[in-house]
Design an enzyme around this catalytic site. Sequence first.
Site, PDB file in Angstrom:
ATOM      1  N   ASP A  92     -38.289 -35.014   6.766  1.00  0.00           N
ATOM      2  CA  ASP A  92     -39.592 -35.658   6.857  1.00  0.00           C
ATOM      3  C   ASP A  92     -39.694 -36.611   5.673  1.00  0.00           C
ATOM      4  O   ASP A  92     -39.454 -36.202   4.527  1.00  0.00           O
ATOM      5  CB  ASP A  92     -40.704 -34.601   6.805  1.00  0.00           C
TER       6      ASP A  92
ATOM      7  N   ASP B  78     -41.932 -49.410   9.882  1.00  0.00           N
ATOM      8  CA  ASP B  78     -40.816 -49.462  10.826  1.00  0.00           C
ATOM      9  C   ASP B  78     -39.503 -49.765  10.105  1.00  0.00           C
ATOM     10  O   ASP B  78     -38.463 -49.175  10.415  1.00  0.00           O
ATOM     11  CB  ASP B  78     -41.067 -50.520  11.900  1.00  0.00           C
TER      12      ASP B  78
ATOM     13  N   ASP C 223     -42.265 -39.644  11.571  1.00  0.00           N
ATOM     14  CA  ASP C 223     -41.277 -39.844  10.505  1.00  0.00           C
ATOM     15  C   ASP C 223     -40.437 -38.583  10.299  1.00  0.00           C
ATOM     16  O   ASP C 223     -39.868 -38.371   9.233  1.00  0.00           O
ATOM     17  CB  ASP C 223     -41.967 -40.238   9.200  1.00  0.00           C
TER      18      ASP C 223
END
Length: 162
Positions: free
Chosen positions: A37, A54, A80
């Site tokens: 993460d 992005d 994410d």
Amino acid sequence: TDPLTSTYNRRFINEFIVKEIERSKRSKLAFSIVISDLDEFKKVNDVHGHLVGDNVLKAFCEAVTSSLRKVDVVGRYGGDEFIMILPETPNDISCMLINRLKNAVEGITIPTPKGNIIKITSSFGVSTYPDDGLTSEDLLIKTDARLYQAKNRGKNQVVCVD
């Protein structure tokens, strides 16, 4: 596959884990699952915008694919959060590989449209079949718990054992 990161999607990963359990049962070899993460990713999107976010996701995935082996499988699990499956890899080797990946991620720099440079880090949880579970659900629960241990210990860490 995920169109942004060109990694596998969650459905493919879930199916692959089930197949890898069966393969590992037959071969009597361990394999590991990793969930990562990105640390403070929401802040990146809030401060720098989703296009920069992005770019962070793409750069992270490039670091992952260049740090891991060709046999390893990488997928976007959501937002994410990414998952890696490391076939025929016991816990100690997985820890070594993922610590190397963590260090590679620390070296990523992302330019912003305003001329700034941002750096990222990521936290990782690792579980290993069969020691940490015999089903995909058990392994994912253990991996996720270790990811949260890494976050609670200050982020930018790898947790491989309780």
